[in-house]
Structures are given as structure tokens and as C-alpha cells.
Design a protein around this motif. Structure first.
Motif, short mmCIF file in Angstrom:
data_model
loop_
_atom_site.label_atom_id
_atom_site.label_comp_id
_atom_site.label_asym_id
_atom_site.label_seq_id
_atom_site.Cartn_x
_atom_site.Cartn_y
_atom_site.Cartn_z
N PRO A 1 38.13 47.66 46.68
CA PRO A 1 38.88 47.14 45.53
C PRO A 1 40.35 46.85 45.81
CG PRO A 1 37.45 48.90 44.82
CD PRO A 1 37.35 48.85 46.31
N ILE A 2 40.97 47.51 46.79
CA ILE A 2 42.36 47.15 47.04
C ILE A 2 42.50 46.32 48.30
CG2 ILE A 2 43.47 49.04 45.81
CD1 ILE A 2 43.85 50.34 48.62
N TYR B 1 47.29 39.33 47.91
CA TYR B 1 47.12 39.77 46.51
C TYR B 1 47.23 38.62 45.50
CZ TYR B 1 47.99 44.43 48.45
OH TYR B 1 47.94 45.58 49.18
N LYS B 2 47.27 37.38 45.96
CA LYS B 2 47.48 36.30 45.02
C LYS B 2 46.22 35.97 44.24
CE LYS B 2 51.84 35.15 45.47
NZ LYS B 2 52.29 35.74 46.67
N ARG C 1 41.56 36.59 44.08
CA ARG C 1 40.30 37.00 44.66
C ARG C 1 39.50 35.76 45.03
NH1 ARG C 1 40.20 41.77 46.80
NH2 ARG C 1 40.25 43.52 45.37
N TRP D 1 36.62 34.88 44.44
CA TRP D 1 35.77 34.29 43.41
C TRP D 1 36.55 33.53 42.34
CZ3 TRP D 1 35.78 39.79 43.99
CH2 TRP D 1 36.56 40.47 43.05
N ARG E 1 44.05 27.99 42.11
CA ARG E 1 43.78 28.82 40.96
C ARG E 1 44.84 28.51 39.91
NH1 ARG E 1 46.08 34.21 39.86
NH2 ARG E 1 44.91 35.04 38.11
N ILE F 1 44.20 49.48 40.06
CA ILE F 1 44.62 49.03 41.37
C ILE F 1 44.47 47.52 41.49
CG2 ILE F 1 44.24 51.13 42.69
CD1 ILE F 1 41.36 50.11 43.10
N ALA F 2 44.31 46.88 40.34
CA ALA F 2 44.30 45.42 40.31
C ALA F 2 43.19 44.80 41.14
CB ALA F 2 45.66 44.88 40.75
N CYS F 3 42.02 45.41 41.11
CA CYS F 3 40.93 44.86 41.91
C CYS F 3 40.30 43.65 41.27
CB CYS F 3 39.88 45.92 42.15
SG CYS F 3 38.97 46.33 40.67
N LYS F 4 40.53 43.48 39.99
CA LYS F 4 40.06 42.31 39.26
C LYS F 4 38.55 42.31 39.01
CE LYS F 4 43.58 38.98 40.05
NZ LYS F 4 43.71 37.57 39.80
N LEU F 5 37.90 43.44 39.20
CA LEU F 5 36.46 43.47 38.96
C LEU F 5 36.17 43.34 37.47
CD1 LEU F 5 35.25 46.21 41.42
CD2 LEU F 5 34.92 43.77 41.58
N GLU G 1 37.95 41.80 35.28
CA GLU G 1 38.17 40.40 34.92
C GLU G 1 36.96 39.56 35.30
OE1 GLU G 1 40.82 38.16 37.42
OE2 GLU G 1 41.89 37.38 35.69
N ILE H 1 44.38 38.84 34.58
CA ILE H 1 45.13 39.74 35.46
C ILE H 1 45.94 38.93 36.46
CG2 ILE H 1 44.93 41.57 37.20
CD1 ILE H 1 42.33 42.38 35.93
N ASP H 2 47.18 39.31 36.67
CA ASP H 2 47.95 38.80 37.79
C ASP H 2 48.33 39.98 38.66
OD1 ASP H 2 47.86 36.18 37.16
OD2 ASP H 2 49.72 36.20 35.99
N VAL H 3 48.28 39.75 39.95
CA VAL H 3 48.51 40.85 40.88
C VAL H 3 49.77 40.62 41.70
CG1 VAL H 3 47.41 42.28 42.63
CG2 VAL H 3 46.02 40.91 41.10
N GLY I 1 54.61 48.54 48.16
CA GLY I 1 53.56 47.84 48.88
C GLY I 1 52.18 47.99 48.27
N SER I 2 52.03 48.83 47.25
CA SER I 2 50.69 49.03 46.72
C SER I 2 50.31 47.89 45.78
CB SER I 2 50.61 50.36 45.99
OG SER I 2 51.44 50.36 44.88
N ARG I 3 49.02 47.71 45.68
CA ARG I 3 48.48 46.60 44.92
C ARG I 3 48.47 46.96 43.44
NH1 ARG I 3 44.18 42.62 46.33
NH2 ARG I 3 43.49 41.96 44.28
#
Ligand code: SF4
Ligand code: SF4
Ligand code: SF4
Ligand code: FES
Lengths: 787, 162
Positions: free
Chosen positions: A103-104, A212-213, A215, A217, A240, B64-68, B70, B80-82, B88-90
Motif C-alpha cells: 500500500p505505500i 506518489y503522484k 496509482r 489504475w 490523470r 497511508i494514502a494507498c488509494k485502495l 478510492e 485522494i491526492d497524495v 518522506g512518508s506517503r
């Protein structure tokens, strides 16, 4: 080995293959999937990941498909219990040290390890002990690393050794302690380094600018063509929310294979630069004002008409050869419609004496793929590796398989293959070529015959001539620094005579993405569409600047950065009554001299066509909306044409424009023939300190100059004065001293760097960089003063 | 005969009494009306009400902004915007749920690998102005902070069924 095919059976299917082919190649071709990590079709086989284990009949243990050659009667099963068990076991071992935090991870969603784990792994992890952690390493602004995720497939290492030709990444340590890193702590600087991002099967190497910009999909993938070098690499643009997020290579075996240069990959960042011009602007009473399109266009038309309406010769059009075919065609149509012949795209050329006898459509003359099968090449004035990384990659392949490559250059260049370099000051370059001409007994007349006669035949000249003569498939290529050379015409005629005498072919490496297209579209003063000579020859780029006109139309070019002599163009524009600039950027350099700035769409925002070095026409669509109020340049030109009452400006789409041009030029091929055997006097001299002004890789056009990550790489060095140690001593200057460079009365303060790549008698001051935008021509005599 | 029967029925309002018998039965039976808002109906720990974003005990946001979430949201309610935070963390730089779009399916909660986005038991909310329907990251975190004890108790109660 015979050429006969062997028959093997894979999962019950009969397949035919050449004996000795690796099993995985055969199954890939047949569409049978075998999981893999270390195998890659463009890299050597290292067989270290063991993911591709399959069962082969009569063999007690599973075999890796990537290094098992096929032979007659082999029976393979990729999905038998033994194969599946082996694959599952490998997967479990790989995951022992791989963090399970997709996930990260930026690769999540497009990760080969994820895919293969889902397809071939087990559903729960049995491993609960501590995992290995590798400290973070910073390897530059382009590639983000997370070596804890590395699965040691060594694809990146093999890429460095085999493709990029520089061992930048390497594996150290063994077993669990093996880590990937840069050898000497520093960054990865190859001009093709970004490809390791695509090669890395996991998220160990990812793209930093797009980190991080988005995913995978969420992205929409579009096909397009890279807008910088003349290779025209095929690309996938990922967007996107109406923004370009990243660029990936698109496979095209005949052009870029699966590679992409860093410039083509990361330049998209320039699209979203703060410099973008988003609203038309006009200068009223010396002040810049944002206005509506209608007003700006009327202002431009009025300006052009009053300055050049009665005398067409007062209009000068200077266009960047990075514009699309459609834009270039309309620009020349508009110029000629105003009864002017003054249009040119050769902004970085200073010697036009050959015009009329020049090659009608200069290009490679061979295919890009064909470069690989050359057996001798002489490159004149080319830093091919930085200018055209893909062409250099093909040349490297040729050199690896035995081709003899030599260079006649004004600077030593860093190469990733074996080649002979003959480096001298610009004036001596001509002599060097003349000496090869003499050794090859090339036929020349007039001036050049005299020059060749006077030349001394050196041993090196003899050997180069010999190499070219004995080659079945040889070329003489002229690069960017040849085109910018003050004696370009001499170089061209000499090269073409040598080519004739040695039975090799003359080849040009066009500088920009549509240099060939510009010739086809007729963006030349002496040649119209399809490169036909025109009756009324206009002024070339040099003349348009040295004899200032009243009205200028600029497209995609920045005066301080895209011209051979920035001081000359600036003074010409300063004297003009009306300067109309079609530009995607609000640049200082334009704002100081233009009267109207019309915002045009940039790369990926407009539809169009580019013709690459080998003459392939490649069209693409607009993928995202132009920023702000910007419009595709072909539309702007179309409306300008209408407002100026010129006939033939009623195309409804860029396709219409293309069709119109095709009716003239569809059949026109690259034509490198030179119809003269002589040229004028030598312009360059050996007297005084001679400037060599190349265009650095990441300064080649407005877009890449604004690509922030590329600008932070080590390859994007700031402007400096570079001298050899000898020359510095005789000029009595010292390293790191700040010097004042004086060229044609223009001055610039720059630091001095001692650089062994510069020949004595010359000084290397790159152009197109902040700090040199006020200096004179790329080549010419300069003096150095202490600050 | 039928005429006579109908006459008697309507004269003594027999039909009415028949109906009143049902009314009478409920009149004296035990009442089940909940006197909202003084009283509340019981609620399942699986109730899917207003969303919340949770934090770890040390105050660090979980997401953690994984976007799952979404990606999984069938109503496309989540945006979501990341960005990388300074360390440095997401992290999300924007996390919006449009409650007009949300169908309260709970898929977001289901998909979240770190139990960051959850649906709480809160169902009493109303919007007075346009725009209030967007639950921003700050609003979500505030809901989470307010109801954390209930949320964690609910998650713990459900753990064995997941
Ligand atoms: S960094 Fe990536 S490509 Fe390189 S060895 Fe590790 S997993 Fe393979
Ligand atoms: S509850 Fe369902 S519809 Fe609402 S935000 Fe979550 S996933 Fe989307
Ligand atoms: S709320 Fe959960 S699923 Fe959604 S982005 Fe954050 S961590 Fe991922
Ligand atoms: S793919 Fe065969 S061993 Fe790695």
C-alpha cells in the motif's frame, strides 16, 4: 548447428523452435506464460531468480526455462504439480525478505512481484521472523530507490553493463547481505538511466518526479511521440485529471526498441512549469497586459500589416524545428502569403553558403535500425551520446559487433563504446576532414580542391579513409556541432565527396524532433513544401538577423536560448516594429523584445505530426487540454492567416493541414545529395581563443529547460568557461576563478573550469544556458579577462 | 334475505366494530415506538454511518494514502491526492468523501489495509449549505478523534469475523 527446427511439447502443445533457443523465448512467442523476474528479452540471461522453474520430462529436478535450451522431443510442463510447487517455493523464498507493504509502495498496482505472487504464490505468509532492511540511498533526482524491496534480479545491473554502457549500479555482498548500490556513492547519470525504472520488476527503483503522484489504475494511457531528439521515440503518455503524470516508452523495435532517453521521459515536467503562458499578452506603452484572444490577434495582425503589409521582405519568420509538421507548414504558408520568402527553422546554423546546392531533405539516409548493421562510421561534429541517445545506443551495438567508429570533433566526448576521436579546434576540424578526403582521393573542385591539396595526410586520416573504403556499409554522419560550425558548407561538401570516394553514404543527424519535417513542410527560405526550390529565394536565418526586418514572427523559439547568436537576434528584435511570438512560455528573453505573446499548446496538448531522422511520419493526438487559454499553434496560425486575408487558411483540423501537405510532400523522401564539389573560404580561424558552444543535453529546447528534475541532475551543469590545463596556463588564469568572457563586444561573467576535454586554443562555453544568453555566436573568437 | 342481513350489519355498525377490535388489541398491547430523540434504537457494531479517519495512539494519522478505498468505492465518492510529507512518508494531501454520492456500502472500510477509514455509528448530521456534504480530511479526523473509543471497541468486537 543445422537450421532445422526442433519440435518440443509444452503443456501438451506442439511447438517448433530453432535448436538452442531458450525455452522461455519459445513459450513467450507461443503465448504460454512462465513467471520470471531476472529474465528480460533485451538483457543477457543471468538465471538467478529461479522463478521460471518448469518440469521437463526425464529430468529429475525442475529446470529454469530462461536458461534451458530446447532440443528435439523435449516435453515440458509449466503447470504440473512439480512446476507449480517449485514456483510456489521460489515465491515464498523471495517474499521472506520482501516487505509486505504494497500500500505505500509506488509500484503497487503495476508490480511484477505482486502479479506473480497472486498468480503463483501462496495466500498466507508462514514467515514471521525479522526481515532484512537496507538503508536508503539517494542516487539522484530522477530515480527513487527503496532497496529493501530489491529481489536481486540484477536487471538494473545488467542494463548498466550491457545497454547504457556504464556500470553505475552494482551488486555488493552475498546472500542475504547482497545489496544494489552505486559503486562510488554518487548518483546515476547516464542519459538513459530512467530505463531501469521500467526494468525493475519491483518497487526498488521508481520514478522520482512522479513519485506518489498516481496509482497505475488511475492513469489513462495514450500513445504519442517524444518531442526532443530526432529519433521520435514512441511513448506512452500517462495522464490523470487532465495532467501528464509520467511518460513511458512504447515498444517499437525499429525506432527506440523498448528504451527511452531521460530527456524524453522526464521533460513533461516542463509542461506544468510556472512559466507557462496561459493568456495572450500584448505590450501597450511598454507594459505587458493580459488580454483576450480577439484583441491580441487583432493587435498582432495590425502590427504585422503596418510593418510588412506593403513590403513582404520586411517580414521574417523564425520557427523552432520542434514544432509539428502542421504548424511549420502553416507558418511558411502564412509567410509566403504575406509575399515574403523569409522563413527558416535552422536557428542554430550560421553558414548558409550551400543553400541551393544543399541536400534537399537532410536526414539519416539509413534507417535507425540500420545503424546497427554499419561496419564503419565517421561522425563529424557530433556528441551523439548526449544529443541523440537512441542513435548512440544503436551505434554502440554496431561498434560492439565490430564496426569502426571515429569522430572528428571540437571536444573530447564521453562515449560508451570503442571509437577513435580526433579532437581539434574548429578550424583544424576542417583540415582533418580535408586530410581524410585526400587520403580517400575524393574529387573536389575550386577552393576545396586547393584545401585538400594543401592538407597533410596523417596516419589517422589514412586509417579512417581505409576503414570507410573497406566497409560494405559505411556512413559519414554530420552532427549538431557540424551544423553550427562556421564552415558547415565546407564540412558538408568534404563529407559528401569522401562518401562518394569511399562508396559510403552521407548522413545527417537532424538536431530536433521535426528537423526533417521542417524541410518537408517548406520552412526554408530557398525551398518550399516538399523541398522544391522556390523562384523567389528569401533571406535565411542569419540574414534575417544581420539585416533587421520590421516585423518578426517567432514560433516556439526563445531569443536568448534557441539561436546561434543570441546577441544578434536580440538586437534585430529590439530594432523591429512588431514582434509576434507564438510561445508556450512566458520567458524573460521573449518578454524583453516581443510585442505580442500568443500562448500555444505544448507537447501532449496538441495534435500533430513529427518526421524523425529516418523520415518516418508519426502523428499523435492532443492528450490533455492546453493550459489556461493556450491554443494549438496550428489554430493560431490558421486564424492569423484568415485575419490577414490570405487564401487557403480554412482547415478545420490538424488532419486537414496534414492532408494538404501530404498532397505535396507525401512522396518526398530523405535526400542527402549535395550538388556541388566546392565551397567558399574558411570562416573559422586558428588565431585567438576560439569558442566552442555546444547545446547541453538538457538545454536543447524550451520544454526541457523547464523540466525541474532534469535540471537538478549532474548532467545539467551551469554555464562555465572551460579550458584545458595548458591553455589555462598560457592564458594565465586559474581554476574556479571568475572570468569575463568578451565576444563581439558582449560580456558575460562565468567561472573557469579546467577540463581536459577541450583542445588547446579553444574555449568551451556552452550556449542555451542562463549566463550565456547575451553572448555572441556558438563559434567565434573570444577574449578572457579577469573579473 | 341478503337485504335483511346487510340492513342489520349497517344498523349495528358491525363492520366498524370488527375493525376496532384490531385497534383495541394494539391499544392495550405493549408499545414498541421509540421516543426519538429521548430514546434510541439499539445498534449493531457493524452499523455503517458517518465516516471517520482514525489515528494511532501516538497521534499519527493511520491513512497511508494507498488509494485502495478510492479505487474500490462503487459510488466514486472518494477523492485522494497524495504527496510525500516532509519526513518522506506517503500521506494524503487531500482526502474528500462526498456524502451525496456515498451509498454507505462500507467497502472503503473493508478495503483499508490499516483500518484508517471507518464508518462510525454516527448518523445524526445534516447539511445547511452547499459544500458541507464534502467530508474533508480534517473533518474526518475530527470525527475519528471524537469517537475513537467506540470505533476501536466495535472493530475489536468484529475482529473474529473478519
Ligand atoms: S533494484 Fe530492481 S532491477 Fe535492480 S536487482 Fe533489485 S529488483 Fe532487480
Ligand atoms: S461507504 Fe461505499 S460508497 Fe461510501 S465512500 Fe465508502 S466505499 Fe464509497
Ligand atoms: S483510508 Fe485506508 S484504504 Fe484509503 S487511502 Fe488511506 S490507507 Fe488506503
Ligand atoms: S527468470 Fe529464469 S531464473 Fe530468473
Amino acid at each position: 548447428m543445422t537450421d532445422e527446427l526442433v519440435t518440443i511439447e509444452v503443456d501438451g502443445r506442439e511447438l517448433k523452435a530453432k535448436p538452442g533457443t531458450m525455452l522461455i523465448d519459445v513459450t513467450d512467442a507461443a503465448g504460454i506464460n512462465i513467471p520470471r523476474f531476472c529474465y528480460h528479452k533485451k538483457l543477457s540471461v543471468s538465471a538467478n531468480c529461479r522463478m521460471c522453474l518448469v518440469e521437463v520430462e526425464k529430468v529429475p529436478k525442475p529446470l529454469p526455462a530462461c536458461c534451458t535450451p530446447v532440443n528435439e522431443g523435449m516435453k515440458v510442463s509449466t503447470r504440473s504439480p512439480m512446476a507449480l510447487g517449485a514456483q510456489k517455493g521460489t515465491m515464498e523464498f523471495l517474499l521472506i525478505n520482501h516487505p509486505l507493504d504494497c500500500p505505500i509502495c509506488d509500484q503497487g498496482g503495476e508490480c511484477e512481484l505482486q502479479d506473480v505472487a497472486v498468480g503463483y504464490g501462496s495466500d498466507v505468509s508462514r514467515y514471521s521472523e525479522a526481515k532484512r532492511v537496507v538503508p536508503q540511498r539517494d542516487i539522484g533526482p530522477l530515480i527513487a530507490t527503496d532497496f529493501t524491496r530489491c529481489i536481486h534480479c540484477t536487471r538494473c545491473v545488467r542494463f548498466g553493463a550491457e545497454i547504457a554502457g556504464v556500470r553505475e549500479l552494482g551488486a555488493t555482498g552475498r546472500g542475504e547481505h547482497m545489496t544494489i548500490g552505486t559503486f562510488v556513492e554518487k548518483s546515476v547519470d547516464s542519459e538513459m538511466s530512467g530505463n531501469v525504472i521500467d526494468l525493475c520488476p519491483v518497487g526498488s527503483l521508481t520514478a522520482k518526479p512522479s513519485r506518489y503522484k498516481a496509482r497505475a489504475w488511475e492513469l489513462t494511457q495514450h500513445d504519442s511521440v517524444a518531442p526532443h531528439d530526432s529519433v521520435g521515440s514512441n511513448i506512452h503518455v500517462h495522464t490523470r485529471n487532465n495532467r501528464v503524470v509520467r511518460v513511458h516508452p512504447k515498444e517499437n523495435e525499429s525506432i527506440n526498441e523498448i528504451w527511452l532517453s531521460d530527456r524524453d521521459r522526464f521533460s513533461y515536467e516542463g509542461l506544468n512549469s510556472e512559466d507557462r503562458l496561459t493568456q495572450p499578452m500584448v505590450r501597450k506603452n511598454g507594459e505587458w497586459q493580459e488580454v483576450e484572444w480577439q484583441e491580441a490577434l487583432e493587435f498582432a495582425v495590425k502590427g504585422l500589416q503596418s510593418a510588412a503589409g506593403s513590403d513582404g521582405d520586411q517580414l521574417a519568420t523564425l520557427v523552432s524545428a520542434n514544432s509539428t509538421l502542421e504548424e511549420l507548414y502553416l507558418a511558411q504558408k502564412l509567410t509566403r502569403g504575406m509575399d515574403s520568402g523569409n522563413i527558416d527553422h535552422r536557428l542554430r546554423q550560421s553558414d548558409f553558403r550551400l543553400d541551393g546546392n544543399d541536400s534537399p531533405v537532410p536526414g539519416l539516409g539509413i534507417t535507425i535500425q540500420g545503424i546497427e548493421s554499419l561496419d564503419a562510421a565517421l561522425l563529424v561534429g557530433s556528441n551523439v551520446r548526449k544529443e541523440q541517445p537512441i542513435i548512440a545506443h544503436r551505434l554502440r551495438k554496431a561498434a560492439k559487433s565490430g564496426a569502426k567508429v571515429s569522430f572528428i570533433n571540437p571536444l573530447w566526448i564521453d562515449l560508451h563504446f570503442e571509437a577513435d576521436q580526433f579532437v581539434s579546434t574548429p578550424a583544424v576540424m576542417v583540415d582533418n576532414l580535408a586530410s581524410i578526403a585526400k587520403a580517400a582521393s575524393a574529387k573536389l573542385t575550386g577552393n576545396l580542391a586547393k584545401l585538400v591539396k594543401a592538407a597533410e595526410v596523417s596516419e589517422t586520416a589514412k586509417s579512417v579513409a581505409e576503414q570507410l573504403k573497406s566497409a560494405n556499409n559505411g556512413v559519414i554522419m554530420l552532427g549538431n556541432q557540424a551544423a553550427a560550425h562556421p564552415d558547415y558548407s565546407l564540412l558538408v561538401v568534404l563529407a559528401s565527396a569522401i562518401a562518394e570516394a569511399t562508396n559510403t553514404s552521407l548522413s545527417y543527424i537532424p538536431a530536433l524532433s521535426n528537423s526533417v519535417g521542417a524541410a518537408l513542410a517548406g520552412a526554408l527560405p530557398h525551398r518550399g513544401p516538399a523541398a522544391s526550390l522556390v523562384e523567389k529565394c528569401g533571406a535565411n536565418a542569419q540574414m534575417m538577423q544581420s539585416k533587421p526586418r520590421k516585423a518578426y514572427l517567432l514560433m516556439g523559439a526563445e531569443p536568448g536560448f534557441d539561436f546561434w547568436d543570441p546577441s544578434l537576434i536580440n538586437s534585430a528584435l529590439d530594432q523591429a516594429e512588431c514582434v509576434v511570438a507564438l510561445t508556450a512560455y512566458h520567458s524573460e528573453s521573449l518578454a524583453s523584445c516581443a510585442d505580442v505573446m500568443l500562448p500555444i499548446a505544448g507537447f501532449a496538448e496538441t495534435s500533430g505530426t513529427l518526421v524523425n531522422a529516418e523520415g518516418t511520419w508519426q502523428s499523435f493526438n492532443g492528450l490533455v487540454k492546453p493550459q489556461g487559454d493556450a491554443r494549438p499553434a496550428w489554430k493560431v496560425l490558421r486564424v492569423l492567416g484568415n485575419l490577414l486575408d490570405i487564401d487557403g487558411f480554412d482547415q478545420n483540423s490538424s488532419d486537414d493541414v496534414l492532408e494538404e501537405l501530404k498532397s505535396h510532400a507525401a512522396e518526398t523522401a530523405i535526400d542527402n545529395s549535395v550538388s556541388t564539389k566546392t565551397a567558399g573560404e574558411l570562416n573559422s580561424s586558428t588565431e585567438g581563443l576560439y569558442r566552442i558552444g555546444d547545446v547541453p543535453m538538457y538545454a536543447s529546447d524550451a520544454l526541457v529547460r523547464r523540466a525541474s528534475s532534469l535540471q537538478r541532475t549532474n548532467s545539467a551543469e551551469p554555464a562555465a568557461v572551460r579550458l584545458s590545463a595548458n591553455q589555462a596556463k598560457s592564458s594565465d588564469v586559474e581554476e574556479e576563478e571568475t572570468l569575463v568572457v568578451v565576444q563581439d563586444g558582449n560580456r558575460a561573467q562565468l567561472p573557469l573550469i579546467i577540463d581536459p576535454r577541450v583542445p588547446d586554443g579553444a574555449v568551451w562555453i556552452s550556449s542555451a544556458l542562463p549566463g550565456t544568453e547575451k553572448l555572441g555566436g556558438q563559434f567565434g573568437v573570444v577574449t578572457l579577462e579577469k573579473a | 334475505m341478503t337485504v335483511f342481513k346487510n340492513y342489520i350489519k349497517s344498523l349495528f355498525l358491525l363492520e366498524l366494530l370488527k375493525g376496532l377490535r384490531l385497534t383495541g388489541r394494539y391499544f392495550f398491547a405493549k408499545k414498541f415506538t421509540v421516543q426519538y430523540p429521548e430514546e434510541r434504537a439499539p445498534m449493531s457494531p457493524r452499523f455503517r454511518g458517518l465516516h471517520a479517519q482514525r489515528r494511532y495512539d501516538n497521534g499519527e494519522e493511520r491513512c497511508i494514502a494507498c488509494k485502495l478505498c478510492e479505487a474500490t468505492c462503487p459510488a466514486l465518492a472518494i477523492t485522494i491526492d497524495v504527496e510525500a510529507r516532509e519526513d518522506g512518508s506517503r500521506r494524503t494531501s487531500r482526502y474528500d468523501i462526498d456524502l451525496f454520492k456515498c451509498i454507505f456500502c462500507g467497502f472503503c472500510q473493508e478495503s483499508c489495509p490499516v483500518d484508517a477509514i471507518v464508518e462510525t455509528r454516527v448518523y445524526e448530521y445534516a447539511f445547511e449549505k452547499r459544500g458541507e456534504n464534502i467530508m474533508t480530511k480534517d473533518k474526518l479526523l475530527a470525527v475519528g478523534d471524537e469517537h475513537e473509543s467506540q470505533i476501536s471497541a466495535d472493530i475489536a468486537a468484529q475482529a473474529k469475523y473478519r
